[in-house]
Scaffold this motif. Structure first.
Motif, PDB file in Angstrom:
ATOM      1  N   ILE A 249     -53.763  42.484 -57.435  1.00 20.17           N
ATOM      2  CA  ILE A 249     -52.963  43.436 -56.651  1.00 20.17           C
ATOM      3  C   ILE A 249     -52.318  44.442 -57.597  1.00 20.17           C
ATOM      4  O   ILE A 249     -52.286  45.651 -57.335  1.00 20.17           O
ATOM      5  CB  ILE A 249     -51.889  42.684 -55.833  1.00 20.17           C
ATOM      6  N   GLY A 250     -51.822  43.938 -58.713  1.00 18.71           N
ATOM      7  CA  GLY A 250     -51.183  44.812 -59.688  1.00 18.71           C
ATOM      8  C   GLY A 250     -52.128  45.864 -60.220  1.00 18.71           C
ATOM      9  O   GLY A 250     -51.774  47.039 -60.307  1.00 18.71           O
ATOM     10  N   ARG A 251     -53.353  45.456 -60.562  1.00 15.14           N
ATOM     11  CA  ARG A 251     -54.319  46.432 -61.089  1.00 15.14           C
ATOM     12  C   ARG A 251     -54.609  47.513 -60.056  1.00 15.14           C
ATOM     13  O   ARG A 251     -54.837  48.660 -60.387  1.00 15.14           O
ATOM     14  CB  ARG A 251     -55.617  45.731 -61.477  1.00 15.14           C
ATOM     15  N   ARG A 252     -54.564  47.112 -58.806  1.00 13.36           N
ATOM     16  CA  ARG A 252     -54.866  48.057 -57.736  1.00 13.36           C
ATOM     17  C   ARG A 252     -53.727  49.074 -57.572  1.00 13.36           C
ATOM     18  O   ARG A 252     -53.951  50.267 -57.437  1.00 13.36           O
ATOM     19  CB  ARG A 252     -55.081  47.263 -56.440  1.00 13.36           C
ATOM     20  N   PHE A 253     -52.478  48.572 -57.624  1.00 11.16           N
ATOM     21  CA  PHE A 253     -51.352  49.443 -57.300  1.00 11.16           C
ATOM     22  C   PHE A 253     -50.637  50.003 -58.524  1.00 11.16           C
ATOM     23  O   PHE A 253     -49.956  51.006 -58.431  1.00 11.16           O
ATOM     24  CB  PHE A 253     -50.338  48.682 -56.418  1.00 11.16           C
ATOM     25  N   VAL A 254     -50.749  49.342 -59.657  1.00 12.56           N
ATOM     26  CA  VAL A 254     -50.017  49.788 -60.846  1.00 12.56           C
ATOM     27  C   VAL A 254     -51.032  50.192 -61.914  1.00 12.56           C
ATOM     28  O   VAL A 254     -50.960  49.765 -63.050  1.00 12.56           O
ATOM     29  CB  VAL A 254     -49.057  48.695 -61.348  1.00 12.56           C
ATOM     30  N   HIS A 255     -51.989  51.027 -61.498  1.00 11.17           N
ATOM     31  CA  HIS A 255     -53.124  51.343 -62.364  1.00 11.17           C
ATOM     32  C   HIS A 255     -52.732  52.139 -63.598  1.00 11.17           C
ATOM     33  O   HIS A 255     -53.440  52.163 -64.581  1.00 11.17           O
ATOM     34  CB  HIS A 255     -54.154  52.129 -61.560  1.00 11.17           C
ATOM     35  N   TRP A 256     -51.562  52.849 -63.572  1.00 10.45           N
ATOM     36  CA  TRP A 256     -51.207  53.720 -64.689  1.00 10.45           C
ATOM     37  C   TRP A 256     -50.553  52.964 -65.833  1.00 10.45           C
ATOM     38  O   TRP A 256     -50.357  53.482 -66.908  1.00 10.45           O
ATOM     39  CB  TRP A 256     -50.263  54.816 -64.212  1.00 10.45           C
ATOM     40  N   SER A 257     -50.197  51.715 -65.578  1.00 12.43           N
ATOM     41  CA  SER A 257     -49.503  50.936 -66.600  1.00 12.43           C
ATOM     42  C   SER A 257     -50.466  49.927 -67.196  1.00 12.43           C
ATOM     43  O   SER A 257     -51.247  49.312 -66.489  1.00 12.43           O
ATOM     44  CB  SER A 257     -48.303  50.232 -65.980  1.00 12.43           C
ATOM     45  N   ALA A 258     -50.395  49.780 -68.517  1.00  6.11           N
ATOM     46  CA  ALA A 258     -51.364  48.910 -69.188  1.00  6.11           C
ATOM     47  C   ALA A 258     -51.119  47.429 -68.901  1.00  6.11           C
ATOM     48  O   ALA A 258     -52.036  46.635 -68.961  1.00  6.11           O
ATOM     49  CB  ALA A 258     -51.325  49.156 -70.693  1.00  6.11           C
ATOM     50  N   SER A 259     -49.892  47.064 -68.557  1.00  4.45           N
ATOM     51  CA  SER A 259     -49.579  45.630 -68.441  1.00  4.45           C
ATOM     52  C   SER A 259     -50.146  45.028 -67.182  1.00  4.45           C
ATOM     53  O   SER A 259     -50.173  45.632 -66.149  1.00  4.45           O
ATOM     54  CB  SER A 259     -48.073  45.424 -68.468  1.00  4.45           C
TER      55      SER A 259
END
Lengths: 259, 238
Positions: A249-259
């Protein structure tokens, strides 16, 4: 028209090494169990563990326990994440509130959830309420910490830019504060989920009639090591699965952050 | 379209520390003023007062005769470190500024792309800030600020973090945009040559507490070495 390029910072772990490591552990486990180095009956083989797992799946016990544990952990997590997240946003935005709340939480945070089981039982009995509240409390503390930290680190220039571009308060919240805090929020939820499982085990050991940790305790009393291994395996897999889902879910929604 | 800005008896103190001494300054509508001074002289403080990010201890700022009470879209700001939203593409950042106008989506998109084209970044519209160089990010920030159609443009050392070549290009771009739009510009810098090559007027700020040490018109045409050394002396005397 512009094609959307793949956003930066999208890295995905390869499953190869993880599967290799799991295979190696299985082999070592098998060899150790077969070697006779451990007293008989204290270390089941992977095969015996799988058989115990299949057995509890067939009897329906696994589904009952998994359902009870997931319901507790899920409800407690949701309650803790929402309240902790809201409190984190509030203290992260309002230094005055933070000065009042932070010392209290800093005092409460190091107290392990398991230490609160007797108190929760005394206050709320051994029912579901006590368990949910205990889990929610443990989750609240870590989610608050991560969200508070993330929100208070939002660059002041982002909020200034939004104000000087004429964005009213509700747009500054939904379009600046929320996305700016999203990486911290995601980290908070992942850590909070692992804490929910820890608190779940503490809560069930304090008295229950079903659940994964409750079953571990029962199996322990009968020295059913194969079943205990199966239960631990399920707890571990549950933790991994939850984290994988949240990370995806994080990769989908927080794509601009490397973590 | 542009507004004049007046600073009337402006003073800033933090407790006992005097940051800015009583200052009066008038920026006529459509003018381009460089505010020059060493680090910590209060020039960013002064810009923040005009932007409405901070309140003066004494005095007031007016824009177009109206007292400044907080940030507002008629006073656009370009920040030193761009302050782009990393979760939005270049176009998304510009569209953020356009939302206020309540335009239909296609029109908003068209205007955002036009604003990016105006700063020479038509190709980068779909890229995220992390995928753009420093110079490109500052172009997006400039496009975003201009898309809101400000009447005053406040720039806080906007090219300070750029390499020399990119910096020169950005200066040329800014001059062109200013000539085309006629927006009132207040440009904060600590670089004397940047101030002289960009602005019509250079105001030197310095000393503790900060005050205006010199206020000189910059004549059009080739650089004037005498003016440069005069301003350099004022800078040194702070």
């Amino acid at each position: 028209m512009h094609a959307t390029p793949s956003p930066p910072g999208r890295t995905r772990g390869r499953p190869g090494p993880a599967l290799g490591a799991a295979g190696a552990v299985l082999v070592l486990w098998y060899l150790l169990a077969r070697s006779g180095a451990v007293a008989p009956g204290l270390l089941p083989t992977p095969g015996e563990t799988a058989a115990a797992l299949a057995d509890s799946a067939r009897s329906g016990l696994l589904a009952t326990d998994l359902g009870a544990s997931l319901a507790r952990a899920g409800q407690g997590f949701a309650l803790g994440a929402v309240t902790g997240g809201a409190l984190g946003f509030a203290t992260g935005c309002l230094p005055g509130l933070s000065a009042a709340v932070t010392p209290v939480i800093s005092f409460l945070r190091p107290i392990p959830a398991i230490a609160l089981v007797p108190l929760a039982t005394a206050w709320f009995g051994i029912g579901e309420t006590a368990k949910r509240l205990l889990i929610a409390y443990a989750v609240l503390l870590v989610v608050w910490l991560y969200v508070h930290d993330g929100v208070s680190r939002i660059p002041v220039s982002h909020l200034r830019a939004a104000r000087s571009l004429g964005a009213p308060a509700h747009r500054r919240f939904t379009e600046v504060l929320l996305p700016a805090a999203a990486p911290a929020l995601l980290a908070a939820l992942r850590y909070g989920a692992s804490v929910a499982l820890l608190a779940l085990v503490a809560a069930e050991l304090g008295g229950a009639d079903s659940g994964l940790a409750y079953r571990l305790q029962v199996d322990g009393q009968f020295l059913r090591v194969d079943r205990m291994f199966a239960g631990l395996l399920v707890l571990g897999l549950l933790g991994v699965a939850v984290d994988l889902v949240l990370a995806a879910i994080g990769r989908r929604f927080v794509h601009w952050s490397a973590s | 379209m542009s507004l004049g800005v007046r600073l009337e008896g402006l003073a800033v103190r933090h407790g006992d520390a005097h940051v800015l001494e009583r200052t009066d300054l008038e920026l006529p509508a459509g003018s381009f003023t460089a505010l020059l001074g060493p680090s910590g002289c209060g020039k960013s403080t002064l810009l923040n007062l005009v932007a409405g990010f901070a309140r003066p201890t004494e005095g007031r700022v007016t824009a177009g005769g109206e007292p400044v009470r907080g940030p507002g879209p008629e006073r656009g700001v370009v920040f030193q470190h761009y302050a782009l939203f990393p979760w939005r593409t270049a176009r998304g950042n510009v569209e953020f500024a356009l939302k206020r106008l309540g335009l239909p989506r296609p029109e908003r998109r068209r205007r955002a792309l036009a604003a990016l084209a105006e700063v020479g970044l038509a190709d980068g519209a779909g890229k995220y800030p992390a995928q753009l160089s420093g110079g490109m990010q500052q172009r997006v920030a400039l496009a975003r600020a201009l898309a809101a159609e400000p009447e005053v443009l406040l720039m806080d050392e906007p090219f300070g973090a750029l390499d020399a070549l990119t910096r020169t290009r950005m200066q040329t771009l800014l001059r062109e945009l200013w000539k085309r739009r006629g927006t009132t510009v207040l440009f904060v810098t600590h670089d004397i040559d940047e101030a002289l090559s960009l602005a019509e007027r250079v105001v030197v700020l310095g000393g503790t507490p900060g005050r205006i040490l010199a206020d000189r018109a910059v004549p059009a045409g080739p650089p004037d070495p005498e003016l440069r050394s005069l301003i350099a002396r004022h800078l040194g005397s702070g």
